[in-house]
Design an enzyme around this catalytic site. Structure first.
Site, PDB file in Angstrom:
ATOM      1  N   ASN A 277      -0.968   6.745   6.176  1.00  0.00           N
ATOM      2  CA  ASN A 277      -0.367   5.700   6.968  1.00  0.00           C
ATOM      3  C   ASN A 277       1.292   6.004   6.295  1.00  0.00           C
ATOM      4  OD1 ASN A 277      -0.136   3.585   9.022  1.00  0.00           O
ATOM      5  ND2 ASN A 277       0.325   2.338   7.339  1.00  0.00           N
TER       6      ASN A 277
ATOM      7  N   LYS B  11       0.784  -1.113   0.037  1.00  0.00           N
ATOM      8  CA  LYS B  11       0.068  -0.125  -0.080  1.00  0.00           C
ATOM      9  C   LYS B  11       0.856   1.239  -0.194  1.00  0.00           C
ATOM     10  CE  LYS B  11      -1.104  -0.684   5.090  1.00  0.00           C
ATOM     11  NZ  LYS B  11      -0.716  -1.978   5.068  1.00  0.00           N
TER      12      LYS B  11
ATOM     13  N   HIS C  90      -2.126  -8.543  11.540  1.00  0.00           N
ATOM     14  CA  HIS C  90      -2.623  -7.828  12.868  1.00  0.00           C
ATOM     15  C   HIS C  90      -3.523  -8.731  13.387  1.00  0.00           C
ATOM     16  CE1 HIS C  90      -0.169  -4.286  11.709  1.00  0.00           C
ATOM     17  NE2 HIS C  90      -0.862  -4.179  10.666  1.00  0.00           N
TER      18      HIS C  90
END
Length: 461
Positions: free
Chosen positions: A149, A126, A195
């Site tokens: 981010n 990403k 995660h």
């Protein structure tokens, strides 16, 4: 202090709790304070370890540090969370019971943005895709803010000229706290286990990623990876466009020999060629295809795409070539923080050629998912950090390996073991927080060690 009109809760913010005073939390506090909103900053770290910089002593700011609050201070109108704050924290539960809006920093920023949003999420790639999309849109003549981010918080980019596009990288943590966030064009690149220590399951993690599309309408664009079943099945109200390196798609882009061609009902055109992509690996071709579809949604033409791709040089710590010494090439892929990212990175190397550093803080992934690619690509494994023993259990029967423990020991051993033609790679498949501040710190440490060891004349076969 004054009130800020907002689309959540009571419709105005006069006193806001900012939970977590890291990069995005401090940016949110600055935004609110500049608009006359009182801020209560909360962080479990002691005050002396917080780098408040210009916020220290700011009028309207109260800091509650050094402990975990379990109740909401009086007079709070809403809560803004940093990405690193898990949603099950008692303070957040108390805020929800009190009917207070709890939102991510990107959600706070969205209603105040003076231009359209392009957003990117996924388990892997990403950051590269976000930077690529920004480069393609700049080549098309747009004024672009690349943020989220990837580095600069979105809230820090609100103030400025009105004629801007916002290209935003979003993590699952950020997307958990969104409600009104609506990108005009958005891409979901891939979904692989990551995660899980926070989300609990792959389904919950995927659901957080898919929140990117919840508010989109029929005039918006959703860019999806047709080769990833979890992504391809994503339901969206937006115009869905697919990219694929394996098969032809009806609407989106795919490979036709060396050309990446855009397909749509009744029409098609060449967007760019595989050789225009300056980064190695099929995963980077996928990233370029996604970025191209996002840019096309904002009016970019094929000549803009080709120019933007050719001028792109990649990002630090994403399979970054460090140096070549005596036939061994060293690569820093510190951004490979999960199993899927490391697997994709290894596919670009010759079989049995990779000396690979693995380890760090596992985020709930099944490390055995690396077995196939390790069996094919690895020459030797070097395990570091708190997950070293778990990696040894999962992979040590496949190829020669060692528990190095530290990065320094691993690099020294790699320099002694690698042969000309081999690649020495840091792609740890884990978070860095057991031994380093973040993946940047880990990558920089690796590069310093590599330069020191190779300059010292450590034996390389």
């Amino acid at each position: 202090m004054t009130a800020l009109t907002v689309p959540w809760g009571s419709g105005s913010f006069e006193r806001v709790l900012v939970y977590g005073l890291g990069l995005s939390g401090k940016a949110a506090a600055r935004f609110l304070l500049r608009r006359g909103v009182a801020v209560v900053g909360v962080d479990r770290r002691p005050l002396e370890s917080l780098d408040l910089s210009d916020l220290a002593g700011a009028p309207g700011l109260e800091v509650l540090a050094g402990r975990e609050l379990e109740t909401v201070p009086p007079g709070i109108d809403g809560v803004v969370t940093s990405p690193g704050v898990p949603p099950e924290k008692p303070l957040l539960a108390a805020a929800e019971r009190a009917g207070l809006p709890v939102l991510a920093e990107v959600e706070l920023a969205f209603p105040f943005l003076p231009g359209p949003v392009v957003a990117i999420t996924g388990s892997n790639g990403k950051s590269t895709t976000t930077a690529l999309a920004g480069a393609l849109l700049r080549a098309a003549g747009h004024r672009v803010e690349v943020c989220g981010n990837i580095g600069t918080p979105l809230i820090s980019c609100v103030d400025g000229p009105a004629d801007r596009l916002f290209v935003v990288e979003l993590s699952s943590f950020q997307l958990e706290g969104t409600d009104t966030f609506r990108p005009h064009a958005a891409a979901l690149l891939n979904i692989s286990p990551d995660h899980l220590d926070r989300h609990g399951s792959l389904d919950s993690y995927a659901a957080a990623k898919r929140r990117l599309f919840v508010r989109q309408g029929t005039n918006d664009v959703a860019v999806l990876n047709a080769d990833d079943p979890l992504v391809a099945a994503t339901v969206a109200n937006a115009h869905r466009r697919f990219f694929s390196v394996l098969n032809r798609v009806a609407d989106g882009c795919c490979l036709d020999g060396d050309a990446v061609v855009e397909t749509r009902p009744g029409a098609g055109r060449e967007l760019f060629r595989r050789t225009d992509v300056p980064l190695a690996g099929t995963h980077n071709l996928e990233n370029a295809m996604a970025a191209a579809l996002l840019a096309v949604a904002l009016g970019a033409e094929p000549e803009h795409l080709r120019a933007g791709l050719r001028g792109f040089h990649g990002l630090p710590h994403r399979m970054e070539r460090v140096l070549e010494v005596r036939g061994v090439t060293w690569y820093d892929d510190s951004k490979g923080t999960n199993v899927g990212a490391t697997a994709k990175s290894l596919e670009g190397f010759a079989d049995a050629s990779v000396h690979l550093i693995l380890g760090g803080r596992n985020k709930g992934a099944d490390l055995r998912e690396l077995r196939d690619v390790v069996r094919r690509k690895a020459a030797r494994l070097y395990f570091i950090g708190e997950s070293a023993d778990a990696f040894r259990t999962a992979l040590a029967d496949l190829v020669p390996s060692e528990v190095s423990g530290t990065m320094a020991a691993a690099v020294k051993s790699m320099a002694e073991q690698a042969h000309p033609g081999d690649a020495a790679v840091l792609s740890p498949a884990c978070a860095s927080f057991d031994q380093f501040r973040d993946f940047n710190d880990r990558g920089e440490h690796f590069q310093r060690l590599v330069r020191a060891v190779t300059a010292s004349g450590a034996r390389v076969h």
